[in-house]
Design a protein around this motif. Structure first.
Motif, PDB file in Angstrom:
ATOM      1  N   GLY A  24      29.069  -6.308 -10.992  1.00  0.00           N
ATOM      2  CA  GLY A  24      27.783  -6.313 -11.666  1.00  0.00           C
ATOM      3  C   GLY A  24      27.165  -7.687 -11.724  1.00  0.00           C
ATOM      4  O   GLY A  24      27.831  -8.696 -11.518  1.00  0.00           O
ATOM      5  N   LEU A  64      23.054  -6.867  -5.467  1.00  0.00           N
ATOM      6  CA  LEU A  64      23.851  -5.657  -5.666  1.00  0.00           C
ATOM      7  C   LEU A  64      24.142  -4.966  -4.343  1.00  0.00           C
ATOM      8  O   LEU A  64      25.244  -4.448  -4.134  1.00  0.00           O
ATOM      9  CB  LEU A  64      23.130  -4.695  -6.607  1.00  0.00           C
ATOM     10  CG  LEU A  64      22.936  -5.147  -8.060  1.00  0.00           C
ATOM     11  CD1 LEU A  64      22.333  -4.009  -8.878  1.00  0.00           C
ATOM     12  CD2 LEU A  64      24.229  -5.615  -8.681  1.00  0.00           C
ATOM     13  N   VAL A  81      28.213  -0.469  -8.771  1.00  0.00           N
ATOM     14  CA  VAL A  81      27.504  -1.710  -9.106  1.00  0.00           C
ATOM     15  C   VAL A  81      26.488  -1.430 -10.207  1.00  0.00           C
ATOM     16  O   VAL A  81      26.001  -0.308 -10.362  1.00  0.00           O
ATOM     17  CB  VAL A  81      26.786  -2.323  -7.880  1.00  0.00           C
ATOM     18  CG1 VAL A  81      27.777  -2.698  -6.799  1.00  0.00           C
ATOM     19  CG2 VAL A  81      25.736  -1.371  -7.333  1.00  0.00           C
ATOM     20  N   SER A 109      23.366  -3.775 -12.723  1.00  0.00           N
ATOM     21  CA  SER A 109      22.725  -5.039 -13.074  1.00  0.00           C
ATOM     22  C   SER A 109      21.954  -4.873 -14.377  1.00  0.00           C
ATOM     23  O   SER A 109      21.688  -3.752 -14.823  1.00  0.00           O
ATOM     24  CB  SER A 109      21.780  -5.482 -11.963  1.00  0.00           C
ATOM     25  OG  SER A 109      21.065  -6.639 -12.336  1.00  0.00           O
TER      26      SER A 109
END
Length: 208
Positions: free
Chosen positions: A44, A55, A66, A68
Motif C-alpha cells: 500500500g 500501485l 494493493v 492507497s
C-alpha cells in the motif's frame, strides 16, 4: 476509518527524505524478491498525492492486493491532522487474506505537509515494523533522517534500518553510510541481493 487494534502482520516500511528518492523502486525490488520466494505479499501507499502508477507497479511486481490513501477518498494527505487512522485502515484491509508481509510506501518525505511524521507517534504501528528502508538522495539526508527517527520514534526498539535510494548509487556513498552511520546501505539496482538478505534477517523472527 478503522481505529481497532492492528492485526499482527509484519510490515516493511519504505520511507524517504523527500519525493523522488527511490521509494517505489525499492518497493518493487522487495515485492519481486518475496513473491519469487513463494510468499504472499500485499502493498500500500500511505501518503503523498493521488497517482495510480505506483500501485500498478506494486501489482506488476507481485503484490496480490494493493491499496492507497486515495482509495479512502483522499486526493492527497497534505493538510490532514494525522496520518495514523489512514495507515491503520490500510493495514487492516491489506491484512485480509493473511499475507506473509505487507509493504507500505510512505510518499514524500518524513518531514513535510503530508504528515508522514505522525506515523512515528503510533506505538502499535511501529511495533509491526519488521524493518524499514530509508531512501535518500544525499548523505546529509541520511544523517538527518536517522537522527530524526531515532529521536522521534515512539518505540526505541524500532532500529532495523537499511539505507537506499540515489545516495547509494556510488560505492563511496555506501561505504560512508556503513562506516560513519553504522547502518546497512544497498542500491536496488546494483546490489539487490544485499537488500534481500537484510529483509530475510528482519522477517525471520516473524516466521519462526
Amino acid at each position: 476509518l478503522i481505529s481497532d487494534s492492528l492485526p499482527k502482520v509484519p510490515v516493511i516500511g519504505v520511507f524517504g527524505t523527500c519525493m523522488n528518492a527511490g521509494k517505489t523502486t525499492v518497493c518493487a525490488s522487495i515485492l519481486s524478491f518475496l513473491t519469487e520466494r513463494g510468499l504472499c505479499v500485499h502493498a500500500g501507499k500511505v501518503a503523498g498525492v493521488a497517482c495510480r502508477q505506483d500501485l500498478d507497479k506494486m501489482r506488476r511486481h507481485g503484490a496480490q492486493k494493493v491499496l492507497s490513501f486515495h482509495d479512502l477518498g483522499l486526493p492527497s494527505t497534505a493538510g490532514i491532522a494525522t496520518l495514523r487512522p489512514v495507515a491503520r485502515t490500510i493495514i487492516h484491509y491489506l491484512a485480509e487474506g493473511s499475507p506473509d508481509a505487507i509493504v507500505l510506501e510512505m510518499g514524500d518525505g518524513i518531514l513535510g505537509g503530508y504528515q508522514v511524521a505522525s506515523l512515528f507517534e503510533d506505538v502499535e504501528l511501529m511495533d509491526l515494523q519488521a524493518c524499514s528502508v530509508l531512501c535518500a538522495n544525499d548523505l546529509l539526508g541520511v544523517w538527518g533522517g536517522l537522527q530524526w527517527i531515532r529521536q522521534s520514534a515512539s518505540n526505541a526498539s524500532f532500529l532495523s534500518y537499511l539505507i537506499s535510494g540515489p545516495v547509494t548509487d556510488s560505492a563511496e556513498g555506501v561505504r560512508y553510510i556503513e562506516e560513519e552511520f553504522r547502518v546497512t546501505a544497498a542500491n536496488a539496482f546494483d546490489s539487490p541481493g544485499k537488500i534481500h538478505k537484510f529483509l530475510m534477517q528482519s522477517l525471520m523472527p516473524w516466521f519462526a
